[in-house]
Design a protein around this motif. Structure first.
Motif, PDB file in Angstrom:
ATOM      1  N   LEU A 110     -38.894  17.754   2.687  1.00 38.02           N
ATOM      2  CA  LEU A 110     -38.362  17.173   3.919  1.00 38.02           C
ATOM      3  C   LEU A 110     -39.441  16.349   4.612  1.00 38.02           C
ATOM      4  O   LEU A 110     -40.555  16.839   4.836  1.00 38.02           O
ATOM      5  N   LEU A 111     -39.115  15.113   4.937  1.00 32.75           N
ATOM      6  CA  LEU A 111     -39.984  14.300   5.799  1.00 32.75           C
ATOM      7  C   LEU A 111     -39.380  14.285   7.196  1.00 32.75           C
ATOM      8  O   LEU A 111     -38.235  13.846   7.381  1.00 32.75           O
ATOM      9  N   ILE A 112     -40.136  14.795   8.144  1.00 29.72           N
ATOM     10  CA  ILE A 112     -39.685  14.833   9.535  1.00 29.72           C
ATOM     11  C   ILE A 112     -40.308  13.638  10.249  1.00 29.72           C
ATOM     12  O   ILE A 112     -41.539  13.528  10.302  1.00 29.72           O
ATOM     13  N   VAL A 113     -39.481  12.741  10.754  1.00 32.12           N
ATOM     14  CA  VAL A 113     -40.000  11.585  11.475  1.00 32.12           C
ATOM     15  C   VAL A 113     -39.690  11.771  12.962  1.00 32.12           C
ATOM     16  O   VAL A 113     -38.524  11.799  13.362  1.00 32.12           O
ATOM     17  N   ILE A 114     -40.725  11.934  13.755  1.00 30.40           N
ATOM     18  CA  ILE A 114     -40.546  12.051  15.198  1.00 30.40           C
ATOM     19  C   ILE A 114     -40.819  10.686  15.815  1.00 30.40           C
ATOM     20  O   ILE A 114     -41.943  10.170  15.747  1.00 30.40           O
ATOM     21  N   GLU A 115     -39.783  10.094  16.377  1.00 36.48           N
ATOM     22  CA  GLU A 115     -39.947   8.819  17.062  1.00 36.48           C
ATOM     23  C   GLU A 115     -40.163   9.117  18.546  1.00 36.48           C
ATOM     24  O   GLU A 115     -39.210   9.398  19.267  1.00 36.48           O
TER      25      GLU A 115
END
Lengths: 297, 339
Positions: A160-165
């Motif tokens: 899983l790649l978690i991208v926090i914008e």
């Protein structure tokens, strides 16, 4: 088309699409609500350009940019927002609830983190070689389910790649009134490595995302990308309480179209600009003339 | 003779055996403990890769399971006490139950959430409730309640493998120790299926050889046992002959078996262990009133009084509906002794 030009094209497509929505809302072409991605385009484009066709993207309420960067059809997205039968989900979902191929979005903040973790786990258990990318904003970090998902993702080793914008504002609440500690610290607590970038440069985001995606694929474990970002538009349609000067400053210094566009030859850039304006207008007009959603309920 | 516990355990084991997509998640479900109520006992030994013990994380595990179901698995989540299902309301209501429809029928979410509800064990206010009514009327969500009639193991098996929507499977704690009563085991009664539901049938129970019933009792879950006891007492002590309808699918509600019975008896008493207001019985009575009009001469509801459930045994008994409450209400709505 060069890669640099293709990236620029995606940035412009999202920008013009979102601008069209805001303008046409005022004219009554759409009903309901929208959450525009103006200013944050480089995040979606920079990350998703590095994914494989079978990889999975899980998105949130601010999903148009992710959907278009994923390759979604602008006419189908316009149609979804207009309640047309040709809409991505036949008009049932509307702006926040999209599914096409391996793209899924939902409008409940934080709920998508467990969902994406379960998707990544299911893919791994079934021996598929995909990774799952989930986009979330800083506003979602107040939700407890996010941390339950971090725990599961790390504990069970999910690709899983978690991208926090981090656009520093949750609807109208600035980050300082909503977040204790640090975003990276929250991931570190669960043993999830993270990489932070403070940029609106699609190339910088892309090269960082590329390395993280390779690591997720190789290790079959979660990684996080924290992007310090800038939202130029309102949360929804007209609910921006920030000072005008602040927005102008962000537009001047943090515009991904300008930052990346300046790398391109003027003629090439103008050609893309012209092409996209026509493409978005045609998609809009097509959707407008498509039949309204119907059928049995 | 099979206990409901063994039947449910067998249903899980069969599902795990028959379909490699079935995955079981829950707290403390690994052997040797085998789950707080032992419904999962033995399964982690046979299927170690597909029986996953979780952190104490109901919202997280239910959300994960929705994602797993979306991508080809058939997850079963055990929520240790039904009271804790409130923590899983968001992933159930706003994710699992909505995805198929809001994504225009392009996906399915075959997710089963099993959970033991109910009191009478002295566990107090937060480990004794019957709150399945919170999940009734949620579009896209099926609610099924086991009882000791029919085959609860088969009911669970069908929930897992014979339908593709998110489903809450309610197991009352006191059912686990009861013996399953099928048609062969019920010597004093006649038990038959009622209505057209195939997956999750309704049952009709009458005293063998009795005159025509003058009252319909409608219920589900463990209250089916208390209603059965009431039916016996009414018949043998007061000569009031009743017919008991036991539903297994609570939502979406197919009221036809109850309507059919109440249209013959003219009287209906609904019986549930949850609190009265806005409960299952309220919905059943509304349906019957809409359909039967004046053919429904009298109706009533038996349910818990509206306080939290006390831990003290004497207080708990006064809170939850007992057999005597059913007898009293049956007489109150004018069920007449056989002439």
């Amino acid at each position: 088309m060069t890669d640099a030009l293709a990236l620029y094209r995606s940035l412009v497509l999202i920008r013009r699409f979102e601008e069209t929505i805001l303008a046409e809302y005022r004219r009554g072409a759409f009903s309901g609500t929208t959450h525009t991605y103006i200013g944050q385009e480089a995040n979606a484009v920079g990350v998703i350009t590095n994914l494989q066709p079978d990889d999975i993207v899980v998105s949130n309420h601010r999903c148009h940019g992710h959907f278009l960067a994923y390759g979604g059809d602008p006419r189908a997205l316009f149609g979804e927002l207009m309640g047309r039968v040709t809409g991505v989900c036949g008009g049932r979902g509307g702006s926040q609830h999209l599914h096409w191929r391996n793209f899924y979005s939902n409008g409940i903040l934080g709920s998508t983190l467990p969902l994406a973790t379960g998707i990544a786990l299911a893919e791994k258990m079934q021996g598929r070689q995909t990774i799952t990318t989930v986009f979330a904003g800083d506003g979602a970090l107040g939700e407890g389910s996010v941390y339950e998902a971090f725990n599961f993702a790390s504990l069970w080793g999910t690709p899983l790649l978690i991208v926090i914008e981090n656009n520093h504002i949750a609807q109208t609440t600035p980050l300082a009134l909503g977040l204790a500690g640090s975003i990276a610290g929250r991931l570190t607590a669960f043993g999830i490595p993270s990489c932070a970038v403070s940029t609106s440069d699609v190339l910088e985001i892309s090269s960082t995302a590329q390395a993280l995606i390779a690591e997720v694929r190789h290790s079959q474990r979660p990684q996080a990308l924290i992007i310090d970002s800038a939202r130029f538009g309102p949360h929804s349609k007209s609910d921006d309480t920030r000072p005008v000067e602040m927005i102008e400053e962000l537009r001047r210094t943090r515009d991904p179209l300008t930052i990346h566009g300046n790398r391109l030859a003027v003629s090439a850039r103008q050609a893309v600009d012209t092409e996209i304006v026509a493409l978005v207008r045609a998609a809009f007009e097509q959707a407008l003339s498509d039949p309204p959603a119907g059928g049995a309920l | 003779m099979t206990s409901v516990l063994d039947a449910l355990n067998n249903g899980l084991q069969r599902a795990l055996t028959d379909d490699s997509r079935v995955v079981l998640l829950g707290e403390d479900i690994l052997d040797p403990y085998g789950g707080a109520f032992k419904v999962t006992r033995g399964l982690s030994t046979v299927f170690p890769e597909r029986v996953l013990t979780t952190p104490v994380s109901e919202a997280g595990m239910t959300g994960l399971a929705a994602g797993m179901a979306l991508r080809g698995l058939r997850p079963i989540v055990e929520i240790m006490f039904g009271d804790f299902s409130t923590l899983a309301v968001d992933p159930l209501v706003n994710t699992a139950a909505k995805l198929r429809w809001m994504y225009n029928d392009q996906v399915s979410v075959p997710l089963v959430v099993r959970t033991p509800m109910g009191g009478r064990r002295g566990y107090g206010p937060t480990h004794s409730q019957s709150i399945e009514k919170l999940f009734l009327g949620v579009p896209g969500l099926r609610v099924v309640a086991a009882s000791h009639f029919g085959d609860p193991g088969e009911l669970l098996y069908r929930a897992i493998l014979r339908q593709d929507d998110p489903l809450v499977f309610v197991e009352h704690k006191l059912l686990y120790g009861l013996q399953v009563i099928d048609a062969a085991a019920a010597s004093d009664f006649e038990i038959e299926r009622s209505g057209s539901a195939e997956l999750f049938p309704a049952y009709r129970l009458t005293v063998r050889g009795a005159p025509p019933p003058t009252l319909t009792l409608a219920t589900y879950g463990y209250m089916a046992e208390l209603a059965r006891q009431a039916l016996v007492k009414l018949a043998f002590e007061r000569e009031i002959f009743t017919e008991l309808i036991v539903l297994t699918q609570l939502a979406p509600l197919d009221a036809a078996p109850i309507l059919e019975s109440a249209s013959r008896t003219g009287r209906l008493l609904t019986i549930e262990e949850g609190t009265l207001s806005a409960g299952w019985g309220a919905e059943v009575l509304a349906r019957c009133s809409e359909s039967l009009g004046s053919r429904l001469a009298a109706a009533g509801r038996v349910a818990a009084i509206e306080t939290p459930i006390p831990a003290a045994a004497g207080l708990e008994r006064r809170t939850l509906p007992e057999v005597d409450d059913i007898l009293r209400e049956a007489e109150k709505i004018g069920a007449q002794p056989h002439a």
